[in-house]
Write an enzyme that holds these catalytic residues in place. Sequence first.
Site, PDB file in Angstrom:
ATOM      1  N   PHE A   1      69.577  36.764  80.568  1.00  0.00           N
ATOM      2  CA  PHE A   1      68.170  36.372  80.484  1.00  0.00           C
ATOM      3  C   PHE A   1      67.281  37.183  81.407  1.00  0.00           C
ATOM      4  CE2 PHE A   1      69.771  32.901  78.005  1.00  0.00           C
ATOM      5  CZ  PHE A   1      68.754  32.737  77.076  1.00  0.00           C
TER       6      PHE A   1
ATOM      7  N   CYS B   1      76.458  33.925  82.750  1.00  0.00           N
ATOM      8  CA  CYS B   1      77.820  34.244  82.316  1.00  0.00           C
ATOM      9  C   CYS B   1      78.061  33.701  80.929  1.00  0.00           C
ATOM     10  CB  CYS B   1      78.834  33.585  83.245  1.00  0.00           C
ATOM     11  SG  CYS B   1      78.833  34.286  84.863  1.00  0.00           S
TER      12      CYS B   1
ATOM     13  N   CYS C   1      51.716  34.758  78.576  1.00  0.00           N
ATOM     14  CA  CYS C   1      51.251  35.708  77.551  1.00  0.00           C
ATOM     15  C   CYS C   1      49.751  35.569  77.316  1.00  0.00           C
ATOM     16  CB  CYS C   1      52.057  35.603  76.260  1.00  0.00           C
ATOM     17  SG  CYS C   1      52.030  34.025  75.425  1.00  0.00           S
TER      18      CYS C   1
ATOM     19  N   CYS D   1      56.856  31.082  76.008  1.00  0.00           N
ATOM     20  CA  CYS D   1      56.227  29.938  75.356  1.00  0.00           C
ATOM     21  C   CYS D   1      57.298  28.902  75.003  1.00  0.00           C
ATOM     22  CB  CYS D   1      55.517  30.367  74.073  1.00  0.00           C
ATOM     23  SG  CYS D   1      54.122  31.478  74.331  1.00  0.00           S
TER      24      CYS D   1
HETATM   25 ZN   LIG Z   1      53.963  32.974  76.007  1.00  0.00          ZN
END
Ligand SMILES: [Zn+2]
Length: 333
Positions: free
Chosen positions: A123, A179, A236, A165
């Site tokens: 991630f 992992c 965003c 989001c």
């Molecule tokens: Zn976003």
Amino acid sequence: MIDRYAKQRIFLGREPEARLRDRRVAVVGLGATGSVLASWLARAGVGHLTLIDRDLVELSNLQRQLLYGEGDLGRPKAEAARERLAEANSSIELVAQVADLTSGNARELLAGFDLIMDGTDNFEARFLINDVAILTGTPWIYTGAIGGEGMVWPLNPPRTPCLRCLIEEPPASGDVDTCDSAGVLGPAVGIAASWGALEAIKILTGREPHPELARFDFWHNERQFIQPPATRCRFCTDKVTEFLDARWTLKASSLCGLEGVQIRVNPPRQLDLAALKPRLEARTGRDWKDSGLALTGTEGELRFTLFKDGRALVHGPVTPERAKGWYTEVVGA
Ligand SMILES: [Zn+2]
């Protein structure tokens, strides 16, 4: 005209197909997912592919990483992938980047592409890609697989929601790579990555990709299409790129499924392995091996691998703190 792309052209049409030649795509991560993504895009004739991966090919990769064979063991995946893809299609431009994606180099590494494909397994990298997408308006496709499941989600903020989001923070602590403790089935990754590559061809030829997050449990015959969130996150909306702005310099995290620690530096730097070799030999009283790509040796019961870009692997009974201490002492902070 019968040529390499004849069958594809019958389906796509001449003009959309020709667009693929002008497109530049970055594939981040050339493991199981990236192998399939990059193979389809290279064979489809995407004009430029940059292949970014930090790792070397290992035996445990061959079960699912279709670009590699036994002869590639120990080679950088990005290089081996470039070579294999060039055999499949010599008419496209292929660039290999042996690099660890960090906040210190992500902007530079991911600049100037029409699409970014996520072939990563963690991630931290995905949130970096998401930040670059927010900053530059570049579309990207999330592709993940674990166990017998796969997930694909095409994203293009601010036109569409972004990753944050849906998931505001990476699932694990920011300092630890996630992992894959559930293991993974090769065909499950293969289907998910093929789905991702198909969505990529839609985007690259000017079509709209499937807007929902597609989630399949191939093993239990289940599928789910998740509507993207109706509201946009502040990241965003206001172009806040927290992960790109992170200013860490040294991270130590436990290795997945193995006893040991991985050390990463940000931004990646060039280590002079030839100069480090005699210093480490004097310190440990043992021979160290310089392969040109990496320097390996032992100290006490620990086995060390130092990579040219500053990363290190420490195998054996060691805590992240102790491994970090050793690295700082030997290489510098
Ligand atoms: Zn976003």
